[in-house]
Design a protein around this motif. Structure first.
Motif, PDB file in Angstrom:
ATOM      1  N   ASN A 182       0.933  -0.978  -0.124  1.00  0.00           N
ATOM      2  CA  ASN A 182      -0.122  -0.199  -0.085  1.00  0.00           C
ATOM      3  C   ASN A 182       1.164   1.370   0.194  1.00  0.00           C
ATOM      4  O   ASN A 182       0.625   1.876   0.267  1.00  0.00           O
ATOM      5  N   GLN A 183       2.426   1.370  -0.699  1.00  0.00           N
ATOM      6  CA  GLN A 183       2.868   2.503  -1.012  1.00  0.00           C
ATOM      7  C   GLN A 183       3.679   2.567  -2.211  1.00  0.00           C
ATOM      8  O   GLN A 183       3.733   1.369  -2.623  1.00  0.00           O
ATOM      9  N   PHE A 184       3.794   3.735  -2.484  1.00  0.00           N
ATOM     10  CA  PHE A 184       4.405   3.658  -3.729  1.00  0.00           C
ATOM     11  C   PHE A 184       5.515   4.941  -3.532  1.00  0.00           C
ATOM     12  O   PHE A 184       6.119   6.071  -2.323  1.00  0.00           O
ATOM     13  N   LYS A 185       6.696   5.541  -3.978  1.00  0.00           N
ATOM     14  CA  LYS A 185       7.048   6.532  -3.691  1.00  0.00           C
ATOM     15  C   LYS A 185       7.375   7.560  -4.630  1.00  0.00           C
ATOM     16  O   LYS A 185       7.900   7.489  -6.128  1.00  0.00           O
ATOM     17  N   ILE A 186       7.765   8.462  -4.338  1.00  0.00           N
ATOM     18  CA  ILE A 186       8.016   9.712  -5.134  1.00  0.00           C
ATOM     19  C   ILE A 186       9.097   9.881  -5.621  1.00  0.00           C
ATOM     20  O   ILE A 186       9.959  11.194  -3.972  1.00  0.00           O
ATOM     21  N   LEU A 187       9.647  10.018  -6.570  1.00  0.00           N
ATOM     22  CA  LEU A 187      11.502   9.929  -7.117  1.00  0.00           C
ATOM     23  C   LEU A 187      11.566  11.973  -6.121  1.00  0.00           C
ATOM     24  O   LEU A 187      11.192  12.374  -6.721  1.00  0.00           O
ATOM     25  N   ALA A 188      13.104  11.625  -6.144  1.00  0.00           N
ATOM     26  CA  ALA A 188      13.595  13.221  -6.124  1.00  0.00           C
ATOM     27  C   ALA A 188      14.613  13.142  -7.501  1.00  0.00           C
ATOM     28  O   ALA A 188      15.291  13.950  -6.996  1.00  0.00           O
ATOM     29  N   ASP A 189      14.214  12.752  -8.318  1.00  0.00           N
ATOM     30  CA  ASP A 189      16.325  12.378  -8.886  1.00  0.00           C
ATOM     31  C   ASP A 189      15.927  13.530  -9.886  1.00  0.00           C
ATOM     32  O   ASP A 189      17.256  13.655 -10.356  1.00  0.00           O
ATOM     33  N   ASN A 190      15.232  13.725 -10.036  1.00  0.00           N
ATOM     34  CA  ASN A 190      15.533  15.524 -10.581  1.00  0.00           C
ATOM     35  C   ASN A 190      15.198  16.556 -10.184  1.00  0.00           C
ATOM     36  O   ASN A 190      15.236  17.942 -10.393  1.00  0.00           O
ATOM     37  N   ASN A 191      15.403  17.014  -8.474  1.00  0.00           N
ATOM     38  CA  ASN A 191      15.007  17.474  -7.608  1.00  0.00           C
ATOM     39  C   ASN A 191      16.530  19.007  -7.529  1.00  0.00           C
ATOM     40  O   ASN A 191      17.537  18.333  -6.938  1.00  0.00           O
TER      41      ASN A 191
END
Length: 264
Positions: A182-191
């Motif tokens: 019940n989880q997902f990740k919002i990546l920061a690879d282009n922050n």
């Protein structure tokens, strides 16, 4: 004399009460109206095919004989289309002598339902019962809902808004499922504003009703003078569209920002 005075007083009290009771009896026209509210809301759940709702109506007094009543759609203000988005199951119904109410059934079709609200405005018609001067419009608003499903929350997302301003509207962000079901990740690879963008991400935990909690796996390192900030927040996702709306996102002690994403 006291006895006579008492009898006279009793007579007047009886007469007043009799007049009051007579005033409460309505013997006029059985005017037609929506008798159990003039607004309704409904939800069509994905996979059900349709949802049927009741629309009640009545008359202000009992009928002396049977009469036909028809439910009609005001197409000038409705944005749902009869026969495409919904069906009136019993468009004409009979109210029998002595009755004061009835109901219509309206079937809301899943094929026409949308996440954005659709509205149907109904009115009553009868050739033998006059309409009242009140409660003559019934407004039904309905939406489409989808059961819990984590599958939509992966792939490339587009930023709608970010009041913290790490991103501009239209920027693209990668979303990955896991680690829990019940989880997902919002990546920061282009922050571009943090030095640990390759490893930092927002972990989003999704409840059955679509509400979410957000917590960064590690502090986002913004460098001097801002420093490292843990990210947390809450909001809601839409299982039908896959949209992500973090309505309250906090960066350390900097609270109350918003972050919204839609599937690209």
């Amino acid at each position: 004399m006291k006895k006579i005075a008492f009898l006279i007083l009793a007579f007047f009290v009886f007469a007043l009460n009799s007049c009051k009771d007579d005033a409460e009896v309505y013997e006029g026209q059985p005017y037609l109206h929506f008798n159990k509210g003039t607004r309704g809301e409904a939800v069509v759940t994905q996979g059900t095919g349709s949802t049927t709702v009741n629309i009640d109506f009545g008359t202000v007094s009992a009928l002396e004989g049977s009469a036909q009543v028809k439910l009609v759609v005001d197409t000038s203000v409705s944005n749902a289309v009869e026969g495409v988005d919904f069906q009136i199951v019993n468009q004409n119904t009979t109210v029998n002598a002595g009755q004061i109410e009835g109901k219509f059934q309206v079937k809301l079709l899943e094929a026409g339902a949308t996440v954005a609200p659709k509205v149907i405005v109904f009115k009553l018609q009868s050739s033998s019962i006059p309409n009242a001067t009140f409660d003559q419009t019934y407004i039904l608003q309905y939406t489409k809902a989808c059961p819990f499903n984590i599958t939509p929350f992966s792939g490339t997302y587009k930023v709608v808004s970010d009041t913290w301003q790490d991103y501009e509207p239209g920027d693209l962000i990668t979303v990955q499922q896991g680690p829990a079901p019940n989880q997902f990740k919002i990546l920061a690879d282009n922050n571009i504003y943090i030095s640990n963008s390759a490893t930092a991400y927002m972990l989003v935990t999704v409840a059955n009703d679509g509400t979410i909690t957000v917590q960064s796996n590690e502090a986002f390192n913004y460098g001097a003078p801002t420093g490292s900030l843990n990210v947390s927040g809450s909001g809601k996702v839409n299982f039908c569209t896959g949209s992500i709306d973090i309505t309250t996102i906090n960066y350390g002690s900097n609270a109350g920002y918003k972050f919204s994403l839609v599937k690209n």
